[in-house]
Write a protein that holds these residues in place. Structure first.
Motif, PDB file in Angstrom:
ATOM      1  N   ARG A 133      -9.349  -2.624  -6.062  1.00 59.25           N
ATOM      2  CA  ARG A 133      -8.503  -2.063  -5.003  1.00 59.25           C
ATOM      3  C   ARG A 133      -7.408  -1.169  -5.577  1.00 59.25           C
ATOM      4  O   ARG A 133      -6.970  -0.205  -4.932  1.00 59.25           O
ATOM      5  CB  ARG A 133      -7.898  -3.243  -4.225  1.00 59.25           C
ATOM      6  CG  ARG A 133      -6.870  -2.927  -3.170  1.00 59.25           C
ATOM      7  CD  ARG A 133      -7.491  -2.271  -1.953  1.00 59.25           C
ATOM      8  NE  ARG A 133      -6.468  -2.014  -0.954  1.00 59.25           N
ATOM      9  CZ  ARG A 133      -5.567  -1.043  -1.040  1.00 59.25           C
ATOM     10  NH1 ARG A 133      -5.582  -0.222  -2.077  1.00 59.25           N
ATOM     11  NH2 ARG A 133      -4.673  -0.868  -0.075  1.00 59.25           N
ATOM     12  N   TRP A 187      -8.524  -7.229  -6.736  1.00 57.64           N
ATOM     13  CA  TRP A 187      -7.367  -6.337  -6.798  1.00 57.64           C
ATOM     14  C   TRP A 187      -7.549  -5.253  -7.849  1.00 57.64           C
ATOM     15  O   TRP A 187      -6.986  -4.162  -7.719  1.00 57.64           O
ATOM     16  CB  TRP A 187      -6.082  -7.136  -7.038  1.00 57.64           C
ATOM     17  CG  TRP A 187      -5.684  -7.964  -5.853  1.00 57.64           C
ATOM     18  CD1 TRP A 187      -5.620  -9.324  -5.780  1.00 57.64           C
ATOM     19  CD2 TRP A 187      -5.315  -7.475  -4.555  1.00 57.64           C
ATOM     20  NE1 TRP A 187      -5.223  -9.723  -4.525  1.00 57.64           N
ATOM     21  CE2 TRP A 187      -5.026  -8.615  -3.753  1.00 57.64           C
ATOM     22  CE3 TRP A 187      -5.199  -6.195  -3.991  1.00 57.64           C
ATOM     23  CZ2 TRP A 187      -4.632  -8.494  -2.405  1.00 57.64           C
ATOM     24  CZ3 TRP A 187      -4.800  -6.080  -2.668  1.00 57.64           C
ATOM     25  CH2 TRP A 187      -4.528  -7.224  -1.895  1.00 57.64           C
ATOM     26  N   ASP A 192       0.845  -1.182   0.000  1.00 58.99           N
ATOM     27  CA  ASP A 192       0.000   0.000   0.000  1.00 58.99           C
ATOM     28  C   ASP A 192       0.894   1.251   0.000  1.00 58.99           C
ATOM     29  O   ASP A 192       1.877   1.318   0.747  1.00 58.99           O
ATOM     30  CB  ASP A 192      -0.892  -0.017   1.248  1.00 58.99           C
ATOM     31  CG  ASP A 192      -1.846   1.159   1.278  1.00 58.99           C
ATOM     32  OD1 ASP A 192      -2.893   1.078   0.625  1.00 58.99           O
ATOM     33  OD2 ASP A 192      -1.515   2.171   1.942  1.00 58.99           O
TER      34      ASP A 192
END
Lengths: 387, 387
Positions: free
Chosen positions: B345, B342, B313
């Motif tokens: 995300r 993902w 992150d």
């Protein structure tokens, strides 16, 4: 500056360079560039040189000439450098993202260069349209097509291609310029028949995409393919308008390993000093290691003996037996020697040249090329790095 | 410039950086440096930081403090940079050759810094003596000992050690300062008991060489060992006067894979943008490829899933599942994703951090560190590269 063939009065010798140093054989560079121009002309397409390997305005000038048109780059730093150096149209061949729009706009505004961006994303196209309208500029786009490498791009036949083309074509502030693809999988084989097949696949993918866009009533002026192997081995490029290629300027062991070039065409090399003899261990130590040569071993899939580079005589550039850099540490390269005569032939302090395994990555360790005519250093050409 | 813990008014956010960009977590750097200083103090030796990873005066200042003494470098360009920046004694830890004497002399003359050169060669010592006499300067030497890596250096017990010491000690213009070794083979295991054994071997080799030199009536003031793993795991360093270590400042996946550091100690990382989704192929494309991450995969011997770096992150620095960069091209990194979540995300344009496989090589792609306190960019520290 381009040096004329006659050796100028200020030429220095290899001995005057501090090692490790990047060398560029100008005769070879000129021949390599001329050959690719001839190849593009024979195929009836423009050549848009990819300058990510060279990162040098001087090299770009050697590459120039008919039918060269514009340039290709892989970073906005390269785009800015070449735009400030006078390039009028540059294809930025990595997908742009909103965080980079402002830099792209600044390059265009300050230099007048037209930057061709690529994308395969509706979201990026929408964000680009909003940015362009907010800033009263025009952003030019090519749509990225996946011709078999399966890295980025839309597959030929995917209706998303026409949908994305419509989004770009309809957006105020965006200009649809065409389609592009990169058959990077052409590096995955050492079988030239397979390279020829991939070149056909690359061409067909992008021509099909262009035809779909035109059939939907939109323009598709640029139909761009690119890789040195497919550029040399395509049977024809009907429907394609341009080829992008870069490594052909320098060649390297990766291309040699795939039968795309010959050893005597490799133009870039690293000048190194012998800094140690390990007589018990049977090895010679060079001051060219992981940073000077890179840790790229792309050649070794088809040429495992390449190691981190073949070792050559410094003056003639001829290979020294089967000597190669087998191991690298940050600033050390280790060359195994099976015969003791090599210790006498290469005393501590002597010079060698190392042929790069993958020139794109090796060259990125250096700020400049030391330009050779024969074994005389006739010029120093700056190059850029980073982002 | 060193930033105080309070976040200054000019701090910017990660969003303001153009990617790829090199990040340096200052809290982690400070803790890593403090820990190695404490370790050296506990062992009763000086710490001579190896600055080949950092190549930055600002980082060197964070590393400084008791018992830090002098610096280690791997190139004369680094030596010159740190000497001009105020270092008074620098150990140049690659074998010097006659072609580099003039540069070494220039550094010493222009900065007043004492450069400690290393050699294992009588020929080099003789050439150095001739050079020093001709130029009326003094060149300081350590003799390089091979403690088991078998790259360079003389094996302990080899009478050539004393012969070389005599040559240096007797030569006008040369000064024998001591002996040094580098247990590079400590990176060849992930077994800490084996690292401890190698640390003993490293110590014993160089202490034996020092004792042989002293027994022959010569001085041997400096007894230098060096590698971060052996520095942390040596049982004792009796007879050693200093340790050289460098990667401890930043750590990386190579050291993590060998259980030398913890993931939360890794201070350097690469900020990258998601530049594409390949939904059919199940991969996310980053703008961090072979140049931004390097092609070094030293970690993968013991941690094959490291790829070219773990993906984290951007804001928190925490790992994102098991995401890693599996494939690199020059400016593209491909991250396989097994779960479609993902893509949501990590939309195109979003940021991630990538932990470096081998920080020494990754950092060499960049001109500067973007210095973080938490996730605020509080400074930009220049670094050098090249030769």
């Amino acid at each position: 500056m381009i040096i004329t063939p006659a050796q100028p009065a200020h030429a220095i010798s290899l001995r005057d360079l501090e090692t490790p140093a990047l060398l560029l054989d100008l005769d070879r560079l000129e021949r390599n560039c001329a050959r690719m121009r001839e190849r593009a002309a024979a195929l009836g397409v423009a050549l848009r040189p990819h300058l990510k390997t060279a990162k040098s305005l001087d090299v770009a000038r050697v590459a120039a000439g008919e039918p060269v048109r514009g340039a290709t780059v892989s970073t906005l730093r390269e785009a800015e450098y070449f735009a400030r150096g006078g390039e009028r149209e540059i294809l930025y061949a990595a997908g742009i993202v909103p965080g980079k729009f402002a830099h792209a706009a600044r390059i265009m505004r300050e230099t007048g260069c037209d930057l061709l961006c690529i994308t395969d994303s509706l979201d990026v196209a929408r964000a680009a349209a909003a940015f362009a309208q907010r800033n009263a500029i025009t952003l030019s786009f090519l749509i990225e097509i996946d011709s078999g490498e399966h890295r980025g791009g839309l597959l030929p036949g995917d209706p998303a291609i026409v949908a994305l083309a419509k989004e770009i074509d309809a957006a105020e502030g965006l200009r649809l310029r065409g389609v592009m693809t990169h058959a990077g999988h052409s590096y995955g084989t050492d079988d030239l028949a397979e390279v020829r097949r991939i070149a056909g696949e690359e061409r067909d993918a992008v021509v099909a995409a262009a035809n779909a866009i035109r059939a939907a009533g939109m323009p598709c002026e640029i139909v761009s393919v690119g890789s040195s192997p497919t550029a040399l081995h395509a049977e024809h490029l009907d429907g394609v308008t341009e080829i992008r290629a870069g490594i052909y300027m320098f060649w390297d062991l990766s291309q040699l390993s795939r039968h795309i070039c010959r050893e005597e065409e490799i133009a870039a090399s690293v000048l190194a000093s012998v800094i140690g003899h390990n007589v018990q261990g049977g090895s010679i130590i060079l001051d060219a290691g992981a940073l000077a040569l890179s840790k790229d071993i792309t050649a070794n899939r088809f040429l495992p003996e390449a190691g981190y580079g073949f070792v050559c005589d410094a003056e003639s550039g001829e290979r020294l037996g089967d000597l190669a850099v087998a191991t690298v540490h940050q600033e050390h390269g280790t060359v195994p020697v099976r015969e003791a005569r090599w210790f006498a032939r290469l005393p501590v302090g002597s010079l060698v040249r190392v042929l790069p395994n993958h020139a794109c990555i090796t060259c990125a360790g250096y700020d400049a090329f030391n330009v050779l005519r024969g074994n005389a250093v006739v010029d120093r050409w700056e190059r850029i790095n980073g982002w």
